[in-house]
Design an enzyme around this catalytic site. Sequence first.
Site: not given
Ligand code: SAH
Length: 265
Positions: A223, A36
């Site tokens: 998402d 980001e």
């Molecule tokens: N699966 C990701 C993990 C990132 S966690 C990876 O493998 O890189 C998600 C990050 O995006 C967090 O910093 C959060 O603030 C944001 N985010 C995006 N969509 C989200 C959702 N549906 N619920 C919570 N956080 C979300």
Amino acid sequence: MAPNDQTSEVTQPALVSNADDRRISTLLITIAMQAEAMPIVKRLDLKKDDGSLFPEGVSWVRYHGTYKNLNVNVIWPGKDANLGVDSVGTISASLVTFASIRALKPDLIINAGTAGGFKVKGANVGDVYLPSDVAFHDRRIPIPVFDLYGVGSRKTFSTPELLKALNLKIGKLSTGDSLDMSPEDDKSIIANDATLKDMEGAAIAYVADLLKVPAIFVKAVTDIVDGDKPTSEEFLQNLAAVTAALGEAVTRVVDFLSGKLLSQL
Ligand code: SAH
């Protein structure tokens, strides 16, 4: 009683009043993930610092530079020392925000990042929001007044001119430490009237409020939480395109801030 049934009866704290006016000179942009941060770092042509601002050995990252007469700092908590993934979530966000405010004394904080969006509230993938309110959805303490403390609802710094000039969307943001959503979280998110769901916003608002620094939030939707795709898949699929859109939106916000007083936002 649902945790935040009483919210409307209690005056919500605003993040610093507009009476405390000054020209914006130092900006702190807090981010959760490197993916980001990098589009913003590139657009604003920022350089990595020597690490001396933070305690020795921590993974925290700072890029900084002068952009349109503003002292701009982009910080994020970096990779987990043991697991090598981005240190997402409220704990690392709070710590790095606290340390950065103490070291940099910013006039304004921008928490930029991705978020899940609710289509029932009008969110679409790629939309960029300037949330009006933040609150937690995973801090359930069913004891009078502690319930409100847990929800931790706060108004963000009011920016009607910025909102108008940039044509961004407005909605409420709900924060919790999980990417997925339990049925309890779902209920709290509805009670919070949230359009967006992230893992850092309300924690950063807490620290900003504690140290009396105005804070705004720029959140791009990766998402759709109430859609039919699994969140983690949809998140990863859209991450590159949406972080590019986030970088563009944050640059437009910073362009707007240049030369302005807090009261002109
Ligand atoms: N699966 C990701 C993990 C990132 S966690 C990876 O493998 O890189 C998600 C990050 O995006 C967090 O910093 C959060 O603030 C944001 N985010 C995006 N969509 C989200 C959702 N549906 N619920 C919570 N956080 C979300």
